[in-house]
Design a protein around this motif. Structure first.
Motif, PDB file in Angstrom:
ATOM      1  N   TRP A 114       2.476 -45.252  16.961  1.00  0.00           N
ATOM      2  CA  TRP A 114       1.340 -44.852  17.797  1.00  0.00           C
ATOM      3  C   TRP A 114       1.722 -45.107  19.239  1.00  0.00           C
ATOM      4  N   LYS A 116       0.299 -44.525  23.169  1.00  0.00           N
ATOM      5  CA  LYS A 116      -0.834 -44.172  24.008  1.00  0.00           C
ATOM      6  C   LYS A 116      -0.551 -44.701  25.399  1.00  0.00           C
ATOM      7  N   PHE A 124      -1.458 -39.524  27.375  1.00  0.00           N
ATOM      8  CA  PHE A 124      -1.076 -39.084  26.033  1.00  0.00           C
ATOM      9  C   PHE A 124      -1.607 -40.085  25.018  1.00  0.00           C
ATOM     10  N   ASP A 125      -1.842 -39.594  23.822  1.00  0.00           N
ATOM     11  CA  ASP A 125      -2.271 -40.407  22.688  1.00  0.00           C
ATOM     12  C   ASP A 125      -1.773 -39.671  21.461  1.00  0.00           C
ATOM     13  N   ARG A 126      -0.694 -40.149  20.880  1.00  0.00           N
ATOM     14  CA  ARG A 126      -0.099 -39.420  19.765  1.00  0.00           C
ATOM     15  C   ARG A 126       0.481 -40.368  18.728  1.00  0.00           C
ATOM     16  N   ARG A 127       0.666 -39.800  17.566  1.00  0.00           N
ATOM     17  CA  ARG A 127       1.305 -40.513  16.452  1.00  0.00           C
ATOM     18  C   ARG A 127       2.452 -39.635  15.968  1.00  0.00           C
ATOM     19  N   LEU A 128       3.532 -40.297  15.605  1.00  0.00           N
ATOM     20  CA  LEU A 128       4.703 -39.574  15.115  1.00  0.00           C
ATOM     21  C   LEU A 128       5.494 -40.465  14.168  1.00  0.00           C
ATOM     22  N   ASN A 151       4.453 -34.621  17.655  1.00  0.00           N
ATOM     23  CA  ASN A 151       3.150 -35.250  17.530  1.00  0.00           C
ATOM     24  C   ASN A 151       2.471 -34.750  16.252  1.00  0.00           C
ATOM     25  N   PRO A 154      -4.162 -34.544  14.277  1.00  0.00           N
ATOM     26  CA  PRO A 154      -5.127 -35.619  14.027  1.00  0.00           C
ATOM     27  C   PRO A 154      -5.483 -35.686  12.543  1.00  0.00           C
TER      28      PRO A 154
END
Length: 156
Positions: A114, A116, A124-128, A151, A154
């Motif tokens: 995560w 951010k 940015f606010d992403r998960r990968l 990314n 959601p």
């Protein structure tokens, strides 16, 4: 007197064996060491701590991201030194980290990350997902190759 000589000789031989890298930790110890090192690396990135990152990164390290861009060790260290990104979060999602060993000198960490914060293109606010490859060197485990997904969408 000869027993002392034999004991000293054994101690010297064992010391040489451990220092030469022939003797390794157990697989469980290696997995724990690499897991902790990867978590430490993510925390160093979050703090823009180039010194800690440099200690962990292999001299020939590269990172390939989901859109195909390649970053070298020096690119990553420069970004941290210049504080190109400000991170509120740069952490592995709890319970997602897995460390797999391949032989005595290679380990691959996978986890959901995560991120951010703010960067040159704004917030940015992403998960990968990522895979980080560590190799054992005479100086210890070093992060040699990373690959990160794009990314993720959601959660639904």
């Amino acid at each position: 007197m000869s027993m002392i000589f034999v004991a000293r000789g054994m101690a010297v031989a064992l010391g040489a064996l451990f220092m030469s890298g022939i003797a390794h930790a157990t697989p469980e110890q290696d997995r724990a060491a690499v897991a902790a090192l990867d978590t430490e690396y993510q925390a160093a990135v979050e703090r823009n701590d180039a010194e800690a990152m440099a200690r962990i990164l292999h001299p020939e390290m590269i990172l390939v991201v989901g859109r195909g861009q390649v970053f070298t060790r020096e690119d990553l260290l420069r970004s941290a030194r210049e504080e190109e990104f400000f991170y509120e979060h740069q952490v592995e999602e709890e319970g997602t980290q897995t460390v797999r060993l391949y032989g005595d000198d290679t380990a691959i960490v996978t986890a959901l990350l995560w991120l951010k914060g703010t960067g040159p293109q704004g917030p940015f606010d992403r998960r990968l997902w990522f895979s980080d490859t560590y190799v054992r060197t005479p100086e210890g485990w070093r992060y040699a190759f990373g690959q990160a997904s794009i990314n993720l969408p959601p959660p639904s």
